[in-house]
Write a protein that holds these residues in place. Structure first.
Motif, short mmCIF file in Angstrom:
data_model
loop_
_atom_site.label_atom_id
_atom_site.label_comp_id
_atom_site.label_asym_id
_atom_site.label_seq_id
_atom_site.Cartn_x
_atom_site.Cartn_y
_atom_site.Cartn_z
N UNK A 90 -6.05 -32.75 -1.16
CA UNK A 90 -6.07 -32.87 -2.61
C UNK A 90 -4.76 -33.51 -3.03
N UNK A 91 -4.80 -34.53 -3.88
CA UNK A 91 -3.55 -35.21 -4.24
C UNK A 91 -2.62 -34.39 -5.10
N UNK A 92 -3.09 -33.22 -5.58
CA UNK A 92 -2.25 -32.43 -6.47
C UNK A 92 -2.14 -30.99 -5.96
N UNK A 93 -1.74 -30.82 -4.72
CA UNK A 93 -1.48 -29.49 -4.16
C UNK A 93 0.02 -29.23 -4.22
N UNK A 94 0.42 -28.15 -4.88
CA UNK A 94 1.83 -27.84 -5.00
C UNK A 94 2.25 -26.91 -3.86
N UNK A 95 3.56 -26.67 -3.74
CA UNK A 95 4.08 -25.84 -2.66
C UNK A 95 3.85 -24.36 -2.89
N UNK A 96 4.30 -23.59 -1.92
CA UNK A 96 4.28 -22.14 -2.05
C UNK A 96 2.94 -21.47 -1.85
#
Length: 747
Positions: A735-741
């Motif tokens: 997914x181009x918009x997966x954030x960290x954590x």
């Protein structure tokens, strides 16, 4: 004839001794040896104990469980044959079996039972251990293992009143050391016992196994870890490594036979090579010995003897290092696997004045695990469920008594996870500044931990939380490890990121950043939070609210927190413009907080599994995303220390494995950002990924076998999962918009 029973429930071996008035003798628990391996095997709803469990476990490894004593007090259950068991239930089953075997051999139940425990266990562990007695339906007297060992040593060596002994216990799964003094009535512990619950002979076995596997690395690349033949072969190889370790105590070299699919060979290991491998963790034990002496206000010259117990204490290097450090020839007990049990039963004599707790008789909750009129089979249906409920209730009661100040009273040098090979090493000037004088701030009570939103059903072991971006904002999602989105949890306007799971996997905290004049992209999503800060929610999406609403805690600019295993505390970065970052520990209800460290920039705090220290990264340079991995006592009573002294300062995202043996983190090297691991004693540093990612934000699976992490190796931020050794790296979410954590387990 009435008799007493002494039981040594060891991490790797269990032994028992009886005394009917004619002197202590060992109970033959096993068929091949007097002691048995502390191993259980799940067979059609029944937990089989000891040698049969070990034999059958080599064929069906997913049905066997060992080293569960290390997990006492851990709320995350152990999966045995696909069924969840608490460490308390497993330990109780082992104890019950020992009492049954003694009763069978002696013809009647014991009149008194004495059970030993590590000397460095605190009040929480002791109360959990008391619940084990209740679950096993055993009324027992609890005594420290070193006291029992001293009693046995005194039975064969002249020990006068006033003599002081240092008891060094390097067992299979734990290490502890304390100083005891001979009194008119027995032995008394002096000062503060020291130790490491995650350091023992098993860890030395793992080190040797890793060395052998490294020697075979160029010939084992094609092995399929899912092949049962490979599993059986590796299990056999681990056992051969244990035997080689024991052989090296008397021989200068040992041959390790290797029999794997397509590979039959041998690996030669010399004593010198093995000693080089284990010297760093043994240096941790020597440092602990020094701390134990200091806490008792004694020096080496005040000791009458250093008594070695535990199987691994027979490694020649142990005696050499202790003699060199303290100038006293250590004394080995007669049998490392029997002496604690023999000493325990000696302490059951009528004149023994024990200054320890006597566990209450069995309760109805304990009786629920025993079928009326028959021996306990510990069935999976009613028995384990009732017993687990009893443990959960008892644990909640124990936790309810705790406050932030409980940890403040803990010794700052007692670090069970041994995160640094040199725990007394002060922070060098080139790394973050020493801790300021700890400050405590009280605020108005806002809520109790019990008031936090809590889902009725815990997040399943194959699900995690992660941050994904929709059309406008970032939100927290539940997702199976197979990559299927199960539920979107946060729906309002603004960015919701950096989720942190509770130990029981029913609640999570996240960081909310309010939107500037935007509306939720989900029609009917409800009120939109309009205040930045930490929020809390149940994992089923209910009960969303601010974590702190009043008092000083609500005014702090906090980052993503770490959550203590017992659920009572948070560790977070507090930031004030123009000032150094502060590392603060807060009670979960916001009633108190304290500053325990500071640096120009710091982040990513998390508690060590024993709850005694906080790990984080810090740097002297602002505007960076990474620095030096640090560790500081939870009360701030000692300066921070480097976890990896002398290593480059480009590390971040530290995350402890559920069992506390391994720290995963992100490091920047010549190939960019990658995920690395290091053992809790500072050894075994290795890189798991090498994909020029960046690869970062590792989070462990509940069973500690896998790690999920974020990677941009395919061009956009994706989520990957791999085995804990770095093998079998797979894409989970593209997914181009997966954030960290990602949050698979507690940080």
């Amino acid at each position: 004839m009435p008799y007493s029973l002494g039981v040594d429930l060891g991490t790797t071996f269990t032994a028992a001794a009886v005394d009917d008035g004619s002197g202590p003798t060992m109970v033959g628990l096993g068929n091949r040896a007097l002691q048995i391996p502390s191993v259980l095997f799940l067979d059609d709803g029944e937990l089989v104990v000891g040698e049969p469990a070990e034999r059958r476990g080599s064929v069906e490894p997913d049905h066997v469980v060992r080293e569960f004593k290390r997990r006492l007090g851990d709320h995350v259950p152990l999966l045995v044959g696909g069924s969840p068991f608490s460490a308390e239930i497993l330990t109780a089953r082992l104890l019950e079996w020992v009492v049954e075997r003694a009763t069978e051999r002696m013809g009647e139940a014991p009149a008194e039972v004495v059970v030993t425990h590590p000397a460095n266990w605190g009040p929480f562990k002791m109360e959990v251990f008391a619940q084990v007695m209740t679950l096993a339906d055993v009324r027992a007297r609890l005594v420290p293992e070193p006291v029992a060992a001293a009693a046995q040593y005194a039975s064969r060596a002249r020990v006068e009143v006033g003599d002081k002994l240092a008891v060094y216990d390097l067992g299979g799964g734990t290490f502890d050391v304390c100083v005891v003094e001979k009194t008119e009535d027995g032995f008394a512990v002096l000062g503060q016992p020291e130790g490491a619950e995650r350091l023992g002979g098993t860890d030395l076995d793992h080190a040797l196994f890793g060395e052998v596997m490294a020697a075979l690395a160029d010939r084992t690349g094609d092995l399929n870890p899912d092949d049962p033949a490979v599993t059986i072969g590796l299990t056999r190889l681990r056992r051969e490594c244990v035997e080689a370790k024991e052989a090296l105590s008397t021989d200068m070299a040992a041959i390790v036979p290797v029999s794997l699919p397509g590979l039959t060979t041998t690996v030669r290991v010399t004593r010198s090579e093995f000693e080089t491998l284990i010297r760093p963790p043994l240096e941790v034990t020597v440092a602990a010995m020094r701390r134990a002496l200091r806490s008792a206000s004694l020096g080496p010259a005040d000791l009458t003897a250093i008594v070695l117990i535990g199987g691994s204490s027979r490694i020649p290097l142990v005696g050499e290092m202790l003699q060199r450090a303290f100038g006293l020839q250590p004394a080995l007990d007669t049998h490392p696997k029997h002496d604690v049990a023999l000493g325990a039963v000696r302490l059951a004599a009528p004149r023994a004045e024990l200054h320890e707790s006597v566990v209450a008789p069995s309760t109805p909750a304990a009786a629920s695990v025993r079928a009326p009129g028959s021996r306990a089979r510990w069935p999976l249906a009613a028995g384990v469920a009732s017993a687990l409920a009893a443990v959960v209730i008892a644990t909640l009661v124990i936790q309810a008594r705790g406050t932030l100040d409980d940890s403040v009273g803990a010794s700052p040098t007692r670090d069970g996870s041994a995160v640094s090979a040199n725990p007394n090493r002060p922070t060098p000037t080139a790394t973050p500044k020493p801790t300021p004088t700890p400050t405590v701030t009280s605020t108005r009570p806002e809520s109790r931990a019990a008031d936090l939103p809590r889902a009725a059903v815990a997040l399943p072991a194959d699900e995690l939380l992660l941050t994904r971006k929709g059309k406008v904002d970032w939100d927290i999602w539940r997702m199976t490890i197979g990559g299927v989105d199960t539920k979107r949890l946060t729906l309002g306007a603004g960015s919701d990121t950096r989720s942190v799971l509770s130990t029981d996997r029913r609640t999570f905290i996240y960081l909310h950043e309010a939107a500037a004049e935007s509306e939720s992209e989900i029609p009917g999503a409800g009120p939109t939070p309009d205040v930045d800060g930490l929020r809390v929610m149940a994992v089923d999406g209910t009960g969303d609210r601010r974590l702190f609403t009043e008092g000083t805690a609500a005014k702090l600019d906090l980052g993503r927190p770490g959550w203590s295993r017992d659920g009572t505390k948070l560790a977070s970065r507090s930031r004030t413009q123009g000032k150094p970052d502060q590392l603060v520990v807060l009670s979960i209800d916001g009633t108190s907080h304290r500053t325990i460290a500071e640096a120009p920039i710091l982040s990513d705090p998390g508690f060590t599994p024993d709850g005694r220290r906080v790990t984080y990264w810090a740097s002297e340079r602002t505007g960076v995303d990474g620095g030096t991995l640090m560790s500081v006592p939870v009360d701030g009573g000692a300066p921070p220390v480097e976890i990896l002294p002398g290593e480059p300062g480009q590390d971040a995202d530290p995350a402890w494995s559920p069992d506390g043996t391994t720290l995963a983190f992100r490091r920047q090297d010549r190939d960019g950002f990658n995920v690395w691991v290091v053992r809790s004693d500072g050894t075994g540093l290795r890189r798991l990924t090498s994909a020029r990612g960046p690869d970062q934000d590792p989070s462990w699976s509940p069973d500690g076998r896998r790690i999920v992490f974020r990677s941009a190796r395919l061009g956009e931020p994706d989520m990957f999962v791999m085995n804990a050794d770095g093998t079998d790296q797979k894409l989970v979410v593209h997914h181009p918009e997966v954030d960290g954590g990602p949050a698979w387990t507690r940080r």
